[in-house]
Write a protein that holds these residues in place. Structure first.
Motif, short mmCIF file in Angstrom:
data_model
loop_
_atom_site.label_atom_id
_atom_site.label_comp_id
_atom_site.label_asym_id
_atom_site.label_seq_id
_atom_site.Cartn_x
_atom_site.Cartn_y
_atom_site.Cartn_z
N LEU A 135 42.84 30.10 34.18
CA LEU A 135 44.14 29.53 33.83
C LEU A 135 45.13 30.60 33.36
CD1 LEU A 135 43.10 26.25 31.94
CD2 LEU A 135 44.35 26.39 34.09
N THR A 136 44.63 31.79 33.01
CA THR A 136 45.47 32.89 32.46
C THR A 136 46.51 32.35 31.48
OG1 THR A 136 46.98 32.82 34.37
CG2 THR A 136 45.15 34.37 34.48
N PRO A 137 46.06 31.71 30.40
CA PRO A 137 47.00 31.04 29.49
C PRO A 137 47.84 32.04 28.69
CG PRO A 137 44.79 31.00 28.56
CD PRO A 137 44.67 31.58 29.94
N ASP A 138 49.05 31.62 28.39
CA ASP A 138 49.97 32.43 27.59
C ASP A 138 49.84 31.98 26.13
OD1 ASP A 138 51.97 33.95 26.55
OD2 ASP A 138 53.61 33.03 27.66
N LEU A 139 48.85 32.56 25.42
CA LEU A 139 48.60 32.21 24.03
C LEU A 139 49.17 33.31 23.13
CD1 LEU A 139 44.90 30.96 24.35
CD2 LEU A 139 46.98 29.58 24.27
N PRO A 140 49.31 33.05 21.82
CA PRO A 140 49.86 34.07 20.93
C PRO A 140 49.08 35.38 21.00
CG PRO A 140 49.79 31.96 19.80
CD PRO A 140 49.08 31.77 21.10
N ARG A 141 49.81 36.49 21.16
CA ARG A 141 49.25 37.84 21.19
C ARG A 141 48.10 37.95 22.19
NH1 ARG A 141 52.58 41.12 17.67
NH2 ARG A 141 50.91 42.63 18.00
N GLU A 142 46.96 38.49 21.74
CA GLU A 142 45.84 38.71 22.69
C GLU A 142 44.74 37.66 22.54
OE1 GLU A 142 48.39 41.88 22.56
OE2 GLU A 142 47.14 41.38 20.81
N THR A 143 45.07 36.49 22.04
CA THR A 143 44.06 35.44 21.78
C THR A 143 43.23 35.13 23.02
OG1 THR A 143 45.52 34.47 20.11
CG2 THR A 143 43.75 33.08 20.92
N ARG A 182 60.02 48.66 6.66
CA ARG A 182 61.00 48.73 5.58
C ARG A 182 60.74 49.92 4.66
NH1 ARG A 182 61.18 46.96 0.46
NH2 ARG A 182 59.16 45.92 0.58
N VAL A 183 59.44 50.28 4.49
CA VAL A 183 59.11 51.39 3.58
C VAL A 183 58.76 52.68 4.34
CG1 VAL A 183 58.39 49.82 1.74
CG2 VAL A 183 56.68 50.66 3.37
N GLY A 184 59.08 52.70 5.66
CA GLY A 184 58.97 53.96 6.39
C GLY A 184 57.74 54.13 7.27
N TYR A 185 56.91 53.11 7.42
CA TYR A 185 55.73 53.21 8.28
C TYR A 185 56.05 52.63 9.65
CZ TYR A 185 52.51 54.66 4.60
OH TYR A 185 51.86 55.37 3.62
N PRO A 186 55.33 53.07 10.69
CA PRO A 186 55.52 52.44 12.01
C PRO A 186 54.80 51.09 12.06
CG PRO A 186 53.80 54.11 12.15
CD PRO A 186 54.36 54.18 10.74
N GLU A 187 55.11 50.29 13.09
CA GLU A 187 54.37 49.04 13.31
C GLU A 187 52.91 49.35 13.58
OE1 GLU A 187 55.77 46.41 16.26
OE2 GLU A 187 57.65 45.94 15.23
N LEU A 188 52.03 48.45 13.22
CA LEU A 188 50.59 48.62 13.51
C LEU A 188 50.35 48.49 15.01
CD1 LEU A 188 49.27 46.47 10.57
CD2 LEU A 188 48.52 48.82 11.00
N PRO A 189 49.76 49.48 15.64
CA PRO A 189 49.53 49.42 17.10
C PRO A 189 48.20 48.75 17.42
CG PRO A 189 48.94 51.59 16.26
CD PRO A 189 49.34 50.77 15.06
N ILE A 190 48.06 47.49 17.03
CA ILE A 190 46.76 46.82 17.16
C ILE A 190 46.91 45.48 17.88
CG2 ILE A 190 45.69 47.92 15.14
CD1 ILE A 190 46.40 45.49 13.48
N GLN A 191 45.77 45.02 18.42
CA GLN A 191 45.74 43.69 19.04
C GLN A 191 45.64 42.61 17.95
OE1 GLN A 191 42.32 44.39 21.75
NE2 GLN A 191 43.76 43.98 23.42
N ALA A 192 45.93 41.38 18.35
CA ALA A 192 45.91 40.29 17.36
C ALA A 192 45.48 38.98 17.99
CB ALA A 192 47.30 40.13 16.73
N VAL A 193 44.91 38.12 17.15
CA VAL A 193 44.35 36.84 17.59
C VAL A 193 44.81 35.74 16.64
CG1 VAL A 193 42.18 35.53 17.73
CG2 VAL A 193 42.31 37.82 18.72
N ASP A 194 45.09 34.54 17.18
CA ASP A 194 45.58 33.42 16.38
C ASP A 194 44.51 32.33 16.27
OD1 ASP A 194 47.52 31.81 15.04
OD2 ASP A 194 47.72 30.64 16.88
#
Length: 933
Positions: free
Chosen positions: A185-193, A107-119
């Motif tokens: 099991l290769t689970p489909d969890l949020p982001r790279e959890t 919204r203020v002109g920056y790109p999305e953060l190109p980082i991994q994430a864990v829940d």
């Protein structure tokens, strides 16, 4: 992710849930974690350049005046971006926090953060599988993490960081074989959890450690070792502490001496040690605060020293677990000779290890099932019972549970891979030597002969005994749902020749001789479907009058004679249906045996096809067994039957149901002969002083039953008030809209005058919904959270939110009248919207009332009134739970003051609570004075 990764653990507070809708961040908190240590923190308020809604201000404590002094996000974006860049983003519900921050950055002109994430929510569900709740506040409490300001981003971020460190350490200590299964099991969890599992496995392989002594590996699963308790040989019996001095010596600092509890202990001990009383039932009403559970456990532990088993039955599986974890554990702290106890439930509550292990090899598309498999893998390293209730799941209807639930010891074979480690076998071994066997009323009544013995007659305790009769009636209420069984036929037919994936026919592709049996199975399923349709149509022709469709579901009662005549006239059709179902089982059994015999090795996917078909076939078994039950004349004579149609009165929706009318003679014949004279106890057993209701419900003779009513340990005159609104008309007088309008106005005035945690009890979900939405049109909803059964989620979820609320309001019916414990500030105001009379229009109630009339008894005074009085006692019993509690109960039903039976009901309530009678405005004045004083 690498071993030395820096994790940015972030929490944000916002004005709402969507940036697109104009919501903004008002606070950011961040804790940086590296090598399982917090190395830095960052926190700031943010000026949203818009108004903070009152509900958010109340929740977070962040005011509009406070954020006006803070920098806007535009000024902070560069700092936030540079701090988070190069880290792995961690949050408790990462799919909210990270997208919100990215949207604000864009919204203020920056790109999305190109980082991994864990829940951390998903991680907690997997690594803390027995936690009752995964809210951050609850997990912090469970793990003793300091969390001083929930819903403040800085405090939440620090708490989440400590939680994340704990979860990382828990992951690192899992056995390698468990980690391998989790990764496979290769689970489909949020982001790279899920990448954390691979990292933990890699670390584990690089730095291998020995398997802990309390774990073992069995057929590829890491399991907690189980062992039977060792009994000390030659141990002499301890003497029961009869006097106060002896009890004080025994209790020490572990238990406070309570006079009423001590009295209960002695009543029980004396009763069962006197020869003359041993054949006399004992009934003790022990009000809340007495310490009822220990009040019977302690004397029974001494009585059981002579190799006497005690069966304890309570109302629910939840109470069973509480009895074990709270009652028996404390008992063993006190006793010189500890006792053993085992909880017994139905087979479906326990996991079948072989079925679970087979399912692990199957590729799973459902995210929910993937998550459950991960949770179970971790749980197996901690559980010694295999009781699925330990997982606190509310989704037992999920198909996955029918796949892994146990089918009973009889279904096991000695050469099964997990035979030695089977949880049900271990439970039965424990049961054989346990002092206390803790079960529930439903299980007890289904397994009387197994738990009791006509020869040895173990002791029987019926805790919450007031629920026993209702439980039996509820269990007896069975519905034959034709459409459900027809759908099962269609589902099974499709699994013979389904287009996608493996099916039965492809399994037998190389066995031409199986084609004939497959065709017979297909024919039998089609026959079953056809005969179900024919029987449904025959019932509709016989019992449903011709009429146009409507807007309400319909029920038609059927006499026992009419049902008997129907079965006689349609005997051929019923037998054809039973034969078709028998053929389905016979043909599948032959196919299954042929496959097991012919295959040298059966792949998990192939076994899954067979297991899945067998599980679905059990639905038809239910239909078969129910028909068999109803075809027995003696069974029919004790029941009332009815057919039901949906709201459109579609004959194709017809179901038939049957239920016991009452329990007269039932317990005397089918329960009591297997045990010593039972002990009945509960907090509310007696409707009124002279009422015979509890005796008739439990099949007891009041002249030969010893009974005691203990007095409440609380000072109710100081702690509580009871008020009756005299301007409230009985609910039968105003129309629905008038009643909703009155309740809305009365509740608004009361809760505004006394802003306390408030529970409001109703008789129907429809009235709850109407009042809930009506209250939202008042000023009450502006600064109070209003929760409602049937609107905001499950009972468990509602209670959790209510207990953690601040002056919240909870609207509940049915199960909220009893069985909930809300001490001190968790509940201070109770509003009863009307007297809890049951609906006289239910088919079973009509039949019961008719039965009473035939016996020359008045249904109102012998059934409806004592039932309502008991329920009101239970409802008001929610209010004062400890000596520190204060609270007021208000009844918005003037029948208590104006009707003769109202005086009868009032006599059932505590004498120390004389009611204040007045209008709602007079009540609000009295309330204000009470809480101020």
């Amino acid at each position: 992710m690498k071993p030395n990764t820096t994790y940015a653990v972030v929490d944000i507070e916002t004005t709402g849930t969507s940036v697109k809708d104009g919501d903004r961040i008002i606070q950011i908190g961040c804790a940086f974690v590296k090598n399982n240590k917090i190395i830095n923190t960052f926190a700031t308020d943010v000026n949203p350049l818009t108004t903070v809604p009152p509900v958010i201000e109340n929740l977070t404590g962040i005011s509009n005046a406070r954020v006006r002094k803070a920098p806007p996000f535009d000024d902070l974006a560069g700092t936030v971006y540079s701090l988070l860049q190069g880290t792995v983003f961690v949050a408790h519900n990462v799919n909210f926090d990270l997208p919100f921050i990215n949207a604000e950055l864009q919204r203020v002109g920056y790109p999305e953060l190109p980082i991994q994430a864990v829940d951390t929510v998903s991680l907690s569900q997997i690594l803390l599988p027995t936690a009752p709740s995964f809210r951050l506040r609850d997990l912090s409490s469970l793990l003793n993490i300091k969390h001083q300001h929930p819903h403040a981003a800085d405090s939440d971020a620090i708490a989440t960081a400590h939680l994340f460190i704990f979860l990382q350490q828990r992951l690192a200590h899992l056995p390698l074989i468990t980690l391998q299964a989790m990764v496979r099991l290769t689970p489909d969890l949020p982001r790279e959890t899920s990448e954390l599992f691979a990292l933990a496995l890699q670390q584990g392989k690089q730095h291998p450690t020995r398997l802990p002594k309390d774990l073992m590996i069995c057929n590829g699963l890491a399991l907690r070792k189980k062992s039977l308790p060792q009994h000390a040989e030659g141990r002499s019996n301890a003497r029961y502490p009869l006097t106060k001095k002896q009890k004080l010596q025994l209790f020490g600092d572990d238990l406070t001496y309570r006079p009423q509890q001590a009295r209960m202990m002695n009543q029980i001990y004396r009763h069962y040690t006197k020869k003359a009383d041993q054949s006399t039932p004992l009934m003790i009403e022990a009000p809340t605060g007495t310490g009822k559970t220990l009040g019977y456990l302690l004397p029974l532990a001494y009585l059981a020293q002579n190799e006497h088993q005690v069966i304890i039955s309570t109302a629910t599986t939840v109470l069973q677990n509480q009895l074990l974890t709270q009652g028996v554990q404390l008992l063993n702290v006190l006793l010189p000779n500890p006792v053993t106890a085992v909880v017994i439930k139905g087979n479906q509550h326990y996991i079948d290890l072989e079925r679970f292990n087979r399912g692990l090899a199957l590729h799973e598309h459902s995210k929910q099932t993937q998550l459950l498999k991960l949770r179970v893998l971790v749980w197996l390293t901690t559980t010694t019972t295999g009781d699925l209730d330990e997982l606190h799941l509310s989704t037992y209807q999920a198909p996955y549970f029918s796949e892994i639930a146990h089918h009973g010891v009889a279904a096991l074979k000695a050469d099964d891979p997990f035979f030695k480690e089977d949880f049900l076998r271990f439970r039965d071994q424990l049961t054989a030597q346990a002092t206390f066997i803790v079960t529930n009323h439903a299980y007890l009544m289904r397994h009387v002969a197994q738990l009791g013995s006509r020869q040895q007659q173990p002791l029987l305790v019926l805790d919450e005994a007031q629920h026993l009769a209702d439980g039996v009636l509820r269990e007896s209420r069975q519905r034959f749902d034709f459409n459900f069984y027809m759908a099962a036929c269609h589902s099974l037919t499709s699994r013979i020749d389904q287009e996608h994936g493996l099916n039965l026919r492809s399994l037998f592709a190389e066995q031409p001789q199986a084609d004939y049996r497959l065709q017979l199975l297909d024919n039998s399923l089609n026959d079953t479907d056809l005969h179900l349709q024919q029987l449904q149509a025959a019932l509709a022709r016989t019992f449903v009058p011709k009429q146009k469709g409507g807007s309400q579901p319909l029920e038609y009662a059927i006499t026992t004679e009419a049902v008997t005549q129907f079965f006689a006239e349609n005997n051929t059709l019923v037998r054809q249906l039973q034969t078709a179902i028998e053929n389905c089982f016979l043909q599948f059994q032959q196919l299954n045996e042929q496959y097991q015999h012919d295959q040298t090795e059966i792949l998990p996917a192939e076994q899954h096809v067979l297991d899945d078909f067998y599980n679905r076939l059990q639905t038809l078994r239910q239909a078969y067994d129910l028909l068999q039950t109803w075809l027995i004349p003696a069974t029919r004579e004790q029941r009332v039957f009815w057919v039901s149609l949906n709201q459109w009165h579609d004959r194709g929706s017809l179901t038939i149901a049957g239920s016991l009318i009452d329990t007269k003679g039932y317990f005397k014949d089918q329960l009591y002969p297997y045990f010593s004279a039972p002990l009945f106890t509960g907090a509310t057993l007696f409707a009124t002083g002279k009422s015979q209701y509890v005796y008739s419900q439990l099949d007891l003779d009041p002249t030969t039953t010893e009974h005691h009513q203990l007095s409440t340990p609380f000072d109710l005159q100081k702690q509580a008030r009871l008020m009756i609104a005299t301007d409230a008309r009985g609910p039968e007088q105003p129309s629905g809209k008038q009643r909703v309008s009155y309740l809305t106005r009365a509740i608004s005035e009361i809760v505004n005058a006394a802003p306390k945690q408030t529970l409001i009890l109703f008789n129907s979900l429809s009235m709850i919904e109407a009042v809930f939405y009506s209250l939202h049109q008042t000023n009450v909803s502006a600064d109070r959270e209003i929760l409602a059964q049937g609107v905001n989620g499950s009972r468990e979820k509602l209670l959790r939110r209510f207990m953690q609320g601040d002056n919240a309001i909870l609207l509940g019916a049915a199960s909220f009248w009893e069985g909930i414990d809300l001490p001190q500030e968790q509940l201070e105001l109770l509003i009863v919207t009307q007297l809890p009379f049951e609906s006289p229009d239910q088919t079973t109630t009509k039949a019961r009332y008719q039965q009473l009339r035939q016996a020359q008894l008045n249904p109102f005074y012998n059934e409806a009134l004592p039932k309502a009085a008991l329920k009101l006692r239970q409802g008001i019993g929610r209010l004062i739970r400890t000596e520190q509690d204060t609270g007021a109960a208000i009844i918005l039903d003037d029948r208590l003051a104006t009707k003769r039976y109202g005086k009868t009901i009032l006599k059932a309530l505590p004498k120390a609570l004389p009611p204040f009678e007045g209008s709602v405005s007079e009540i609000t004045t009295e309330l204000s004075n009470f809480f101020q004083n």
